[in-house]
Each structure stands twice: as structure tokens, then as C-alpha cells.
Design a protein around this motif. Structure first.
Motif, short mmCIF file in Angstrom:
data_model
loop_
_atom_site.label_atom_id
_atom_site.label_comp_id
_atom_site.label_asym_id
_atom_site.label_seq_id
_atom_site.Cartn_x
_atom_site.Cartn_y
_atom_site.Cartn_z
N ARG A 166 -12.48 -13.47 4.37
CA ARG A 166 -13.54 -12.72 3.69
C ARG A 166 -12.96 -11.51 2.96
O ARG A 166 -13.24 -11.26 1.80
N THR A 167 -12.12 -10.76 3.65
CA THR A 167 -11.55 -9.56 3.06
C THR A 167 -10.40 -9.11 3.97
O THR A 167 -10.16 -9.71 5.00
N VAL A 168 -9.71 -8.05 3.55
CA VAL A 168 -8.56 -7.60 4.32
C VAL A 168 -8.50 -6.08 4.24
O VAL A 168 -9.07 -5.48 3.31
N LYS A 169 -7.86 -5.45 5.20
CA LYS A 169 -7.69 -4.00 5.15
C LYS A 169 -7.03 -3.60 3.82
O LYS A 169 -6.08 -4.24 3.39
N TYR A 189 3.23 2.23 -10.76
CA TYR A 189 3.62 2.56 -9.38
C TYR A 189 3.21 1.48 -8.40
O TYR A 189 2.27 0.73 -8.63
N VAL A 190 3.96 1.39 -7.33
CA VAL A 190 3.76 0.34 -6.34
C VAL A 190 2.63 0.77 -5.40
O VAL A 190 2.73 1.80 -4.74
N GLU A 191 1.58 -0.01 -5.36
CA GLU A 191 0.39 0.32 -4.58
C GLU A 191 0.64 -0.03 -3.10
O GLU A 191 0.94 -1.17 -2.79
N THR A 192 0.51 0.99 -2.24
CA THR A 192 0.77 0.72 -0.82
C THR A 192 -0.48 0.93 0.03
O THR A 192 -0.45 0.71 1.24
N ASN A 193 -1.57 1.34 -0.59
CA ASN A 193 -2.81 1.60 0.15
C ASN A 193 -3.82 0.46 -0.08
O ASN A 193 -4.21 -0.23 0.85
N TYR A 214 -11.50 -8.06 -9.64
CA TYR A 214 -11.34 -6.94 -10.58
C TYR A 214 -12.05 -5.70 -10.03
O TYR A 214 -11.54 -4.58 -10.15
N ALA A 215 -13.22 -5.91 -9.40
CA ALA A 215 -13.92 -4.79 -8.75
C ALA A 215 -13.00 -4.15 -7.71
O ALA A 215 -12.91 -2.92 -7.61
N ALA A 216 -12.29 -4.98 -6.96
CA ALA A 216 -11.41 -4.48 -5.90
C ALA A 216 -10.26 -3.66 -6.46
O ALA A 216 -9.69 -2.83 -5.76
N SER A 217 -9.93 -3.89 -7.74
CA SER A 217 -8.76 -3.24 -8.31
C SER A 217 -9.07 -1.89 -8.97
O SER A 217 -8.15 -1.13 -9.29
N LEU A 218 -10.34 -1.58 -9.18
CA LEU A 218 -10.70 -0.39 -9.97
C LEU A 218 -10.18 0.90 -9.37
O LEU A 218 -9.68 1.78 -10.07
N LYS A 219 -10.33 1.02 -8.04
CA LYS A 219 -10.00 2.28 -7.38
C LYS A 219 -8.50 2.60 -7.50
O LYS A 219 -8.11 3.73 -7.79
N ALA A 220 -7.67 1.58 -7.29
CA ALA A 220 -6.23 1.79 -7.38
C ALA A 220 -5.84 2.16 -8.82
O ALA A 220 -5.00 3.04 -9.04
N THR A 280 0.38 3.84 -15.77
CA THR A 280 -0.49 2.94 -16.53
C THR A 280 -1.23 1.98 -15.62
O THR A 280 -2.39 1.66 -15.84
N GLN A 281 -0.55 1.50 -14.61
CA GLN A 281 -1.11 0.49 -13.73
C GLN A 281 -0.40 0.52 -12.40
O GLN A 281 0.53 1.31 -12.21
N VAL A 282 -0.83 -0.35 -11.49
CA VAL A 282 -0.17 -0.48 -10.20
C VAL A 282 0.50 -1.85 -10.08
O VAL A 282 0.08 -2.82 -10.72
N LEU A 283 1.53 -1.89 -9.27
CA LEU A 283 2.13 -3.16 -8.87
C LEU A 283 1.54 -3.50 -7.51
O LEU A 283 1.65 -2.72 -6.55
N TRP A 284 0.87 -4.65 -7.43
CA TRP A 284 0.21 -5.05 -6.18
C TRP A 284 1.19 -5.74 -5.25
O TRP A 284 1.94 -6.62 -5.67
N LEU A 285 1.13 -5.36 -3.97
CA LEU A 285 1.88 -6.08 -2.94
C LEU A 285 0.93 -7.01 -2.18
O LEU A 285 -0.28 -6.84 -2.23
N ASP A 286 1.48 -7.96 -1.46
CA ASP A 286 0.63 -8.89 -0.70
C ASP A 286 -0.13 -8.12 0.39
O ASP A 286 0.34 -7.09 0.89
N GLY A 287 -1.27 -8.64 0.76
CA GLY A 287 -2.15 -7.96 1.71
C GLY A 287 -1.78 -8.18 3.16
O GLY A 287 -2.34 -7.54 4.06
N VAL A 288 -0.84 -9.06 3.44
CA VAL A 288 -0.50 -9.38 4.82
C VAL A 288 0.70 -8.56 5.28
O VAL A 288 0.59 -7.72 6.17
N GLU A 289 1.83 -8.76 4.64
CA GLU A 289 3.03 -8.03 5.06
C GLU A 289 3.28 -6.79 4.23
O GLU A 289 4.16 -5.99 4.55
N ARG A 290 2.51 -6.64 3.16
CA ARG A 290 2.63 -5.48 2.29
C ARG A 290 4.07 -5.27 1.81
O ARG A 290 4.58 -4.15 1.75
N LYS A 291 4.71 -6.36 1.48
CA LYS A 291 6.08 -6.21 0.96
C LYS A 291 6.37 -7.18 -0.19
O LYS A 291 7.30 -6.94 -0.95
N TYR A 292 5.61 -8.26 -0.30
CA TYR A 292 5.88 -9.21 -1.39
C TYR A 292 5.14 -8.80 -2.66
O TYR A 292 3.95 -8.49 -2.62
#
Lengths: 356, 356
Positions: free
Chosen positions: B186-189, A179-183, A201-207, A217-229
Motif C-alpha cells: 500500500r505504501t512505505v515509510k 541532491y540524493v533524497e534520503t527522507n 507524482y503526488a508523492a514526489s511534490l514534497k521532496a 533542480t530535482q532529487v535523485l530517488w533511492l529505493d524505499g526498502v534498503e534506501r541505497k539503490y
């Protein structure tokens, strides 16, 4: 080039008897490679010693500030008993990229390949033979100064441990649901996303945890800026085949430069399959899926090699890809890459390195 | 409530003789607190034991995937020989916020305060007395499963170590020079910025190194999305006094909820000084600096308490704040907070906790 001393264990472990049921990442061999770094002295005391606990000061910086990098690769046993590595020089080159970002002193890739050869020869009976099994290799560096201020450490350990592992898909290559991670966000440009370091990897555990709760099984990560790439899938790089053309996110600072990713691109080009490294929005993926042009999707990584994606969920939208079946391109890539790794196929791009 | 066993050292270390030259974060006391977590069993075996190296498996997850959280607080000796803690319940509450983000099981804050009391009483002769010195307390949790797949660990250590530390400013409270970081993030929302976890500090090392090379003390972090909102300064929260009103970045997921930050806001409100938590752009700071309305700027954190900022560099622009001198508000906050911490001032908001 420095000497590598060898101290053999006096209490060898029992090797796993049943190669059909090897777990992933839980069994370790009898020996490990160890090397120290001290400021002013550089890397020194390269040695192969019995595998065992490290005495680590509770104030060691790695335990507080995560100044650590790692790599992952595998050794494969061929049917005629040779042991092959797959592009090991790429791992040690990438380790230096991670080192630079984490303020860790660089290592010498040529020396590390020599050390790795030597370690694997000591442990050659630990390389499993059954089809699909391999010896997973984990080189890593940790900051060990006992100091509670935030600054780069002055002492490090470089360690290599080895781990016989089973086939990643004991029941065959089944497409996974993603699933596509949006949070949550894995990393962002300017951060450490291109480095292979614990914090990502620590940052990815919760998702990942939340995905499992929802039976993905896993998440698809989007970019942290525009949340669309689109960026990565779980701990793998991601590829889409759209109307015959293969596209994968371009490396722009927040994506790991995967060696299976690089090999996939090079093999596709060798075959004459059109491949593009560029920015891809999740909207584009949804649109081509709606139009029936999303032929295949798959993740690439050392552990799974090629991991076909059978379904993508984005909010309320479910995209079923290739009817949830493995597509012909994913299959061909999997067979070719694993065939080269296990020495069953020709190696036209000269990727394997024989341990001897 | 579980028992806490105590095993005293048979080889006590020599305590530092010269409290005028205590370093920060390099000297550790004779004992540490330790507690295990095992899935199905919860936290167990709380114990105070001699300080010493931990036998850690080289495959321990903390060394690879940085599943780790920490806290930092201090114990202060008053002139009449009492030992005070400053809002310790806030640290253990925040630790649970970090735990939740890092998929680490929660701890019981009330039990941890009891354990900390007990540990400090065992080590009471290690709390230094000289003005400005204190006993730095570092609680931390590390993931210790020897496993090479990415998932939350099933075993953890909770550890508390203690460290007598000198005055953060042995030569007095001098304003620092800071530059605005425009390259690294450093980090992002959506990331882990609000959690006190190693990865955030690992990500900051490179920028700090480059700041030092340019003879700046630290960097001012901007948000990772629009690269214009002020977030933190080095490892501290940041405050600006603009035209008499104090402003600090609102907590929005990427900023650590500092306990000195919280105490500063509460003390300002107690005094009747207007204070706003909101988004602040670096452009706004530059503009009010140009107009002569940037009265003061300072960082807040456990180590330094209040750290006045004398100069901000943003690209080619240099903003000198309060002529590079300590402003009256920074001074009053520093004197008040440290006065409460060392028991020299009244404690109108009931922040201190006596160890007994």
C-alpha cells in the motif's frame, strides 16, 4: 474500428505568436479527444470536440481515490513541414500496463494511434515550427463514478489534450544540480512505481519542493526498502557512464519504463557503446566519482529528452561530474534523439511515425 | 472569521424514502460547501451552493498528478432529534497533516467546524433517523491549476459533500475473512501512508480486487520494507487481542492515524484494558493463533466503526479467530462507540459535538 466524430469549435483561440517564449504546459489547443467507458458497453463515443471544462461530479472517484493514469509524448514539425510522432505505440502499450495496475479497462493502442493522428490533423496549425518547440500530447484516463466507496469505477473518460511547448532549455543544454533524497520515498516494489499514475507524482511534490528550497533542480530517488539503490531522478530515468560503460537502474517494479530510457539504451547498443541495466547503489556512484571514473550522468524523459547532471549532493558529499559540463555522450545522445524527432537526422531504428 | 454565503437550491431532490435500504456513498444531498484558494489570496469565497457538477479544466492538476486529500466523518441523529458529530476537530487537524505532505495550503479547523455546522443545518432533513443510519460527510481538497508540469498547484477547491448512508452491516455485525497480502504494497515509510490522499487508495485497488476474486473481504497489509510487520486491514486500522492485551501497530509514517483507532485506544485505557501500540509481525500473530492466545482481531474505521475479523489467511495457513464469532471485546467496543455516536450512551470522554 469505431467512428470518430468531429465537432469543430466555433470560437477558435488565438495561437501563440511568439514561439520563442512558449511556456511548458499552460497553453491548450482548440480541440480535445474524448471517449467514454461504461461497464458492459466498453469504450464508446470516440469524438473530437472543442477544448473546454468537463462537468465532473464532486463525488467522482478520481477526485477522492486517484484512479487515474496518463501518458506524455510529443509531435514535432520537420523543416519540410511534416509532423512526426516518436514511438507513439510505446505510449499506448505502457498506458495499458498502467491501466492493469490501476484496475482501469484496457484501451486499443492501434485505435488510439488512429485517433491521435486525426486529432493532430485537426490541430495541425497548432504544431509550432521553431527549432526545439513541439506539440506536447497528454492522453489520460480518469474514473468518474460519483461514488464514495473504495472500488474500481464503472465509468471512465479517456481524454487527449494538446499543448504547444517551447524548447525545454531555451538557453541551451545546461547541466542540473541534483541532491540524493534520503527522507522521502517515491514508491516501492509492490506499489505503483512502474505505472504512470497521479499518486506517484503526488508523492514526489514534497521532496521536489525541499530540493528547490536548497537550490537544487530535482532529487535523485533511492529505493524505499534498503534506501541505497538508485531509482529515478525527479520525473526522469537516470543513466551513469562509468569508465566508458553506461549503466542505468534495471526495471524492477518501482521504476517507470521510460520510452526515452528505452530509446537511449537501444541507440547506445546501435552505436556499440556498452550499456548495462542493473542495480546501482549510491555508494558505488560515490566511489567511482571519487576514483575519477564517473564520466557522465544524465536523466532521460519526454520533456527534456536528455538532461545532463553536473552535480550530485549526497548528505555532505558533493560530486561534481565532468567538471559540471555537458559530456560528449550526453551531447551526442541529445543531438541524435532530437535530430530523429525533428526529422533532421536519419532514423535508423524506425522510431518516427508521420501524421497524415 | 469569513462570512459563509448560502445559495439554496430551487430544485430540491426527493429524499430517500426507505431508510432500511440506504446504499453507501451513492446518494448526495441538495447542497455542498465550496471554498477557493488562490496563491496570494488564501482561502476565500466560502459558500454553500446547490450540489452539482464542477466545471473542471481537463488539464487540472488533480486529474494528472493526484494532488488531493480527503476526510471522512459522520453526523448522527439521536432519538430525541439532536444531530451529533464525532470528534470533528480530529478530522480537520488530520487534514492539515495530509495537506502538509501533499504541499496543499493548510485550512483553519475552527472555521471548518463552523462551516460544517452551517452546512448540516441547511441539510438537517437529510440526516436519516433509523438506527444505524447516518449522514456521511466528505471534506476534500483538489488541485485545479490547468498546468501540465509537476509542481504544487496555485489554486485549489475545498469541498464538502454529504451522503445519507445505511447501516454498514444491515444484517448485523458479521466477522469478515481477510487474507494477508504478500505481493502488493500500500505504501512505505517516506511515502504518503500517513496522509489521507487518493494515491494510497489507488494503490490498494488491485489487491482488493484479487481478494474479492478469492472470496475474501479485504487484505491485511504488511510493511513494504521487510514485508513482515502488520500495518492496516483494507482501509481500516487493525487491532489484535493477545492473551487479554490489545495490540495495534504503532504509527510510524506508513499507517493512517485513524480517529476510530485513537478512540478505541482511549476507550480501552478508560476501561483499564491493557493496550499497546507497537510493531507486530505476522509471524507473531500466527504463533499466538497456534498457541490459542489470539482472543480477537478487528478493524476500526469511520464507515464500519468496529469490523471483527473471523479468519486470517496467510499463504497456506488459515487462522480462525474466536471460532469465527464476534468476540466480547469487539462487541463491547462497537456498542460503546456507536452508543456514544448516536447519543444513546454517556460520553465520558467528551467526544461528541452537537450541531446547532
Amino acid at each position: 474500428m469505431a467512428e470518430i466524430s468531429v465537432e469543430l469549435t466555433k470560437t477558435p483561440k488565438k495561437k501563440p505568436q511568439d514561439e520563442h517564449h512558449l511556456p511548458f504546459g499552460d497553453i491548450f489547443t482548440d480541440h480535445m479527444f474524448l471517449m467514454d467507458y461504461d461497464e458492459g458497453q466498453g469504450w464508446h463515443d470516440a469524438r473530437i470536440v472543442p477544448y473546454g471544462p468537463l462537468p465532473i461530479d464532486p463525488a467522482a472517484m478520481v477526485l477522492h481515490y486517484a484512479q487515474e493514469v496518463f501518458e506524455g509524448l510529443k509531435a514535432y514539425k520537420t523543416q519540410d513541414g511534416r509532423i512526426l510522432l516518436f514511438r507513439p505505440e510505446e505510449n499506448f502499450k505502457r498506458m495499458n500496463v498502467s491501466n492493469e495496475r490501476l484496475c482501469i479497462p484496457p484501451i486499443d493502442p492501434a485505435f488510439m494511434i488512429e485517433a491521435l493522428n486525426k486529432l493532430i490533423l485537426v490541430e495541425k496549425d497548432w504544431v509550432p515550427s521553431l527549432e526545439g518547440t513541439s506539440l506536447y500530447i497528454r492522453p489520460f484516463i480518469i474514473a468518474t463514478d460519483p461514488h464514495l466507496g473504495v472500488r474500481p469505477s464503472h465509468h471512465y473518460y479517456f481524454i487527449v489534450i494538446l499543448c504547444p511547448v517551447g524548447a525545454y532549455y531555451p538557453e541551451g543544454l545546461n547541466p542540473v544540480k541534483i541532491y540524493v533524497e534520503t527522507n522521502y520515498v517515491r514508491t516501492v516494489k509492490g506499489g505503483m512505481g512502474f505505472a504512470k499514475t497521479g499518486g506517484n507524482y503526488a508523492a514526489s511534490l514534497k521532496a521536489q519542493d525541499e530540493a528547490h528550497e536548497q537550490e537544487y533542480t530535482q532529487v535523485l530517488w533511492l529505493d524505499g526498502v534498503e534506501r541505497k539503490y538508485v531509482e529515478e531522478v525527479g520525473t526522469m530515468n537516470v543513466f551513469f557512464q562509468i569508465n566508458g560503460t553506461v549503466v542505468t537502474p534495471a526495471l524492477q517494479g518501482s521504476i517507470l519504463s521510460g520510452i526515452t530510457r528505452k530509446s537511449t539504451i537501444e541507440m547506445l547498443r546501435y552505436w556499440g557503446v556498452p550499456v548495462e541495466e542493473r542495480r546501482i547503489t549510491i555508494d558505488e556512484i560515490a566511489q567511482v566519482a571519487d576514483e575519477g571514473h564517473l564520466d557522465e550522468a544524465f536523466g532521460t524523459g519526454t520533456a527534456a529528452v536528455i538532461s545532463p547532471i553536473g552535480e550530485l549532493k549526497w548528505g555532505e558529499k558533493h560530486m561534481v561530474i565532468n567538471s559540471g559540463e555537458i559530456g560528449p555522450l550526453s551531447h551526442r545522445l541529445y543531438d541524435t534523439l532530437t535530430g530523429i524527432q525533428w526529422g533532421k537526422h536519419p532514423d535508423p531504428l524506425h522510431w518516427t511515425h508521420e501524421v497524415k
